[in-house]
Design an enzyme around this catalytic site. Structure first.
Site, short mmCIF file in Angstrom:
data_model
loop_
_atom_site.label_atom_id
_atom_site.label_comp_id
_atom_site.label_asym_id
_atom_site.label_seq_id
_atom_site.Cartn_x
_atom_site.Cartn_y
_atom_site.Cartn_z
CB THR A 177 -0.77 0.06 1.25
OG1 THR A 177 -0.26 0.02 2.42
CG2 THR A 177 -1.97 -0.97 1.20
CB CYS A 178 4.10 2.21 1.48
SG CYS A 178 4.96 1.02 1.01
CB ALA A 179 4.88 1.38 -3.19
#
Length: 211
Positions: A177-179
């Site tokens: 999710t961070c990317a």
């Protein structure tokens, strides 16, 4: 045993910050473990960010007085700042998805899996859109500007397996999710892909695994 971890009542990663007086000389044990967890949580969520929160409050207050917000419930503020979740349905256009998303590592724009994915997404209703976004990006809504405004862009890569005998249809997609990074198995049909995406979004969005 908790004693074998070598923990004391200092903030993890910051041995000079004591969670309580004389904390560096107090070892964490089963008897005081709950107190240790409570103190660490309090520091990380309150004490450790108090200066940043105060700066945020001052900045926000300079634009919009905080006392003017007291007339609203939390749900009303959510609608004011983020829009209504009940009337914001806009179908995701296949062409916009093609222009905004990034196939990589085993996929390109001509890959059947990518075409199937964009067709599935373009047919989503509001609830399905929110579930997918929550799963892939960690937020149930797109920023202003839709997919084109995602930073980093939504990237779809081919999910790989250790052995060639593996059937991709038996596996769920996974994400970083961070990317905004979707690891999508090369499913044999659009129907299977749709079912697997739905299951992953419903059951996997609150899971965290190292990969």
């Amino acid at each position: 045993r908790s004693e074998d971890l070598g923990l004391d009542f200092t903030l993890p990663g910051y041995p000079n910050i004591e969670l309580r007086k004389g904390g560096r000389d107090i070892c964490v044990s089963l008897d005081n473990l709950s107190s240790y967890i409570s103190l660490v949580s309090h520091w990380l969520l309150f004490e450790g960010i108090s200066l940043q929160l105060e700066a945020l409050r001052e900045g926000f207050n300079s634009v919009l007085p905080l006392n003017s917000l007291q007339m609203f419930h939390a749900e009303e503020l959510d609608q004011i700042f983020c829009g209504s979740v009940n009337s914001s349905l806009q179908a995701w256009d296949f062409k916009v998805l093609m222009e905004s998303c990034k196939p990589d590592h085993g996929y390109n724009f001509d890959s059947p899996a990518i075409i199937n994915l964009f067709q599935v997404l373009s047919e989503y209703n509001l609830e399905e859109q929110r579930a997918f976004l929550q799963f892939v990006t960690g937020c149930p809504r797109l920023p202003v500007g839709s997919f084109k405004a995602l930073s980093p862009p939504l990237t779809i890569v081919k999910k790989t397996f250790d052995t060639p005998e593996v059937n991709p249809d038996d596996y769920l997609p996974s994400v970083m999710t961070c990317a905004n990074y979707l690891k999508l198995p090369d499913y044999s049909s659009r129907a299977i892909m749709k079912d697997k995406l739905k299951l992953a979004a419903a059951e996997g969005q609150y899971c965290f695994h190292l990969s």
